[in-house]
Motif scaffolding. Structure first.
Motif, PDB file in Angstrom:
ATOM      1  N   SER A  81      45.656  39.939  43.695  1.00 51.57           N
ATOM      2  CA  SER A  81      44.238  40.096  43.376  1.00 51.57           C
ATOM      3  C   SER A  81      43.955  39.520  41.996  1.00 51.57           C
ATOM      4  O   SER A  81      44.782  39.617  41.091  1.00 51.57           O
ATOM      5  CB  SER A  81      43.837  41.572  43.417  1.00 51.57           C
ATOM      6  OG  SER A  81      44.039  42.125  44.701  1.00 51.57           O
ATOM      7  N   THR A  82      42.786  38.921  41.831  1.00 50.78           N
ATOM      8  CA  THR A  82      42.433  38.306  40.552  1.00 50.78           C
ATOM      9  C   THR A  82      41.285  39.057  39.894  1.00 50.78           C
ATOM     10  O   THR A  82      40.507  39.754  40.555  1.00 50.78           O
ATOM     11  CB  THR A  82      42.034  36.833  40.751  1.00 50.78           C
ATOM     12  OG1 THR A  82      40.893  36.762  41.618  1.00 50.78           O
ATOM     13  CG2 THR A  82      43.190  36.040  41.349  1.00 50.78           C
ATOM     14  N   TYR A  83      41.181  38.865  38.575  1.00 55.42           N
ATOM     15  CA  TYR A  83      40.191  39.592  37.783  1.00 55.42           C
ATOM     16  C   TYR A  83      39.551  38.644  36.779  1.00 55.42           C
ATOM     17  O   TYR A  83      40.124  37.610  36.418  1.00 55.42           O
ATOM     18  CB  TYR A  83      40.853  40.764  37.043  1.00 55.42           C
ATOM     19  CG  TYR A  83      41.642  41.685  37.935  1.00 55.42           C
ATOM     20  CD1 TYR A  83      41.040  42.773  38.551  1.00 55.42           C
ATOM     21  CD2 TYR A  83      43.002  41.445  38.188  1.00 55.42           C
ATOM     22  CE1 TYR A  83      41.758  43.616  39.392  1.00 55.42           C
ATOM     23  CE2 TYR A  83      43.727  42.280  39.031  1.00 55.42           C
ATOM     24  CZ  TYR A  83      43.093  43.358  39.625  1.00 55.42           C
ATOM     25  OH  TYR A  83      43.814  44.169  40.462  1.00 55.42           O
ATOM     26  N   THR A  84      38.377  39.000  36.332  1.00 55.24           N
ATOM     27  CA  THR A  84      37.762  38.243  35.249  1.00 55.24           C
ATOM     28  C   THR A  84      38.621  38.390  33.998  1.00 55.24           C
ATOM     29  O   THR A  84      39.359  39.373  33.858  1.00 55.24           O
ATOM     30  CB  THR A  84      36.350  38.749  34.958  1.00 55.24           C
ATOM     31  OG1 THR A  84      36.422  40.111  34.500  1.00 55.24           O
ATOM     32  CG2 THR A  84      35.467  38.686  36.198  1.00 55.24           C
ATOM     33  N   PRO A  85      38.567  37.437  33.082  1.00 55.46           N
ATOM     34  CA  PRO A  85      39.394  37.544  31.869  1.00 55.46           C
ATOM     35  C   PRO A  85      39.179  38.852  31.118  1.00 55.46           C
ATOM     36  O   PRO A  85      40.132  39.444  30.603  1.00 55.46           O
ATOM     37  CB  PRO A  85      38.950  36.334  31.041  1.00 55.46           C
ATOM     38  CG  PRO A  85      38.459  35.348  32.049  1.00 55.46           C
ATOM     39  CD  PRO A  85      37.832  36.159  33.143  1.00 55.46           C
ATOM     40  N   GLU A  86      37.936  39.330  31.064  1.00 55.91           N
ATOM     41  CA  GLU A  86      37.650  40.559  30.342  1.00 55.91           C
ATOM     42  C   GLU A  86      38.323  41.761  31.020  1.00 55.91           C
ATOM     43  O   GLU A  86      38.901  42.625  30.350  1.00 55.91           O
ATOM     44  CB  GLU A  86      36.140  40.780  30.257  1.00 55.91           C
ATOM     45  CG  GLU A  86      35.402  39.754  29.404  1.00 55.91           C
ATOM     46  CD  GLU A  86      35.239  38.403  30.111  1.00 55.91           C
ATOM     47  OE1 GLU A  86      34.917  37.419  29.424  1.00 55.91           O
ATOM     48  OE2 GLU A  86      35.444  38.336  31.348  1.00 55.91           O
ATOM     49  N   ASN A  87      38.276  41.822  32.344  1.00 57.27           N
ATOM     50  CA  ASN A  87      38.924  42.932  33.051  1.00 57.27           C
ATOM     51  C   ASN A  87      40.438  42.797  33.057  1.00 57.27           C
ATOM     52  O   ASN A  87      41.159  43.802  33.083  1.00 57.27           O
ATOM     53  CB  ASN A  87      38.411  42.994  34.495  1.00 57.27           C
ATOM     54  CG  ASN A  87      36.969  43.479  34.571  1.00 57.27           C
ATOM     55  OD1 ASN A  87      36.497  44.186  33.687  1.00 57.27           O
ATOM     56  ND2 ASN A  87      36.260  43.085  35.618  1.00 57.27           N
ATOM     57  N   LEU A  88      40.920  41.558  33.023  1.00 59.74           N
ATOM     58  CA  LEU A  88      42.362  41.333  33.013  1.00 59.74           C
ATOM     59  C   LEU A  88      43.007  41.897  31.756  1.00 59.74           C
ATOM     60  O   LEU A  88      44.150  42.380  31.786  1.00 59.74           O
ATOM     61  CB  LEU A  88      42.654  39.837  33.138  1.00 59.74           C
ATOM     62  CG  LEU A  88      44.124  39.416  33.185  1.00 59.74           C
ATOM     63  CD1 LEU A  88      44.826  40.040  34.389  1.00 59.74           C
ATOM     64  CD2 LEU A  88      44.239  37.889  33.238  1.00 59.74           C
ATOM     65  N   LEU A  89      42.292  41.862  30.644  1.00 58.80           N
ATOM     66  CA  LEU A  89      42.826  42.386  29.389  1.00 58.80           C
ATOM     67  C   LEU A  89      43.234  43.853  29.520  1.00 58.80           C
ATOM     68  O   LEU A  89      44.209  44.292  28.895  1.00 58.80           O
ATOM     69  CB  LEU A  89      41.786  42.235  28.275  1.00 58.80           C
ATOM     70  CG  LEU A  89      41.658  40.855  27.635  1.00 58.80           C
ATOM     71  CD1 LEU A  89      40.440  40.799  26.735  1.00 58.80           C
ATOM     72  CD2 LEU A  89      42.922  40.507  26.854  1.00 58.80           C
ATOM     73  N   ASN A  90      42.512  44.595  30.345  1.00 55.62           N
ATOM     74  CA  ASN A  90      42.819  46.017  30.507  1.00 55.62           C
ATOM     75  C   ASN A  90      44.099  46.253  31.297  1.00 55.62           C
ATOM     76  O   ASN A  90      44.614  47.377  31.331  1.00 55.62           O
ATOM     77  CB  ASN A  90      41.655  46.720  31.212  1.00 55.62           C
ATOM     78  CG  ASN A  90      40.368  46.656  30.412  1.00 55.62           C
ATOM     79  OD1 ASN A  90      40.396  46.708  29.182  1.00 55.62           O
ATOM     80  ND2 ASN A  90      39.247  46.521  31.098  1.00 55.62           N
TER      81      ASN A  90
END
Length: 288
Positions: A81-90
């Motif tokens: 699953s992929t995430y936006t860069p901002e959500n990936l940071l978490n």
């Protein structure tokens, strides 16, 4: 007051006051007596989520009989699953491997080193960047579990990455961002340029899943060459890979009682992998 209201209601359109005393409106703002319809067309539209099952190739990598890498779209799996860069940071911790993906582009790998930053091989230089900048707007994911090698400690992974910040061009020992990031995490020389001797039997196999019952296997003399072919498949996309195999390869039916998926054999003369000068990453030739 009542007489004034009555008078205004009988004015012609030309008699309606404008914003300018000269009678000419200087802007395109709303005018009295003109109907306007307002909509939400200028609001941001949420883009469609990136679906790896539509764009990426399901595959496994073997060294002799040992599986050392696997990308699987098994039902219920959320590992890809992929995430936006901002959500990936978490979701990142120091020492994690991060992969940024987008349709028709080479995947871009980086090492998360903490404080919202990653170290990555980009445009022939190892750079330290903010994760959001390194993503270049692409969605991303943590990919610690794709390779099955035993990882180094998180602190060692971060040290490996930071020690090479600023290395560029002929100082580099990796052909692409994936090889660099994987070397930082696992410390294996196989990820480096010329890390293995290309002699004798080809010990590496890339098994590409064509369907639930069929696969195609390519053999390579080095992990370095195999990674380049795997990344080429990621860049051209699942549909193009399947079309290429359908056009140029000849399927063979599985033998009776063989539980493995069917294999295909490449036609004579097909190179096992693309050369380093043929792969590009973010618009620039990779190091070689």
């Amino acid at each position: 007051m009542g007489n004034q209201v009555e008078k205004l209601t009988h004015l012609s359109y030309k008699e309606v006051p404008t914003a300018d005393p000269t009678g000419v409106d200087r802007d395109d703002g709303p005018r009295i007596g003109v109907s306007y319809i307002f909509s939400n067309d200028d609001e941001d539209v949420e883009p469609q989520p990136y679906d790896p099952r539509l764009h990426e190739v399901e595959c496994s990598v073997f060294y002799r009989d040992e599986c050392i890498y696997e990308k699987s779209f098994a039902p219920g799996s959320t590992a890809l699953s992929t995430y936006t860069p901002e959500n990936l940071l978490n979701k990142c911790s120091p020492g994690d491997l991060v992969e940024f993906v987008s349709q028709a582009q080479y995947p871009h790998w980086a090492v998360y080193v903490g404080n919202f930053q990653v170290v990555h091989l980009h445009r022939l230089e190892v750079s330290n960047s903010f994760l959001t900048d390194a993503s270049q707007g692409r969605r991303g994911r943590v990919v610690n579990d794709l390779y099955r090698y035993k990882p180094l400690s998180p602190s060692a992974v971060v040290r490996n990455a930071l020690a090479h910040v600023g290395a560029k061009e002929r100082e580099l020992s990796w052909r692409n961002s994936e090889s660099f990031a994987a070397w930082c995490r696992y410390g294996k020389r196989e990820f480096k340029i010329g890390g293995e001797l290309r002699i004798g039997k080809q010990p590496y196999r890339l098994r590409i899943q064509l369907s639930a019952q069929r696969s195609h296997t390519l053999e390579f003399q080095s992990l370095e060459d195999l990674i380049m072919e795997k990344r080429r498949n990621d860049q051209i996309g699942r549909a193009a890979v399947l079309q290429e195999l359908a056009m140029h390869l000849h399927p063979t039916e599985p033998e009776e009682g063989d539980g493995d998926a069917a294999r295909t054999t490449p036609p004579p003369g097909r190179p096992p992998a693309r050369g380093p000068e043929e792969e590009e990453e973010d618009g620039e030739p990779v190091a070689h």
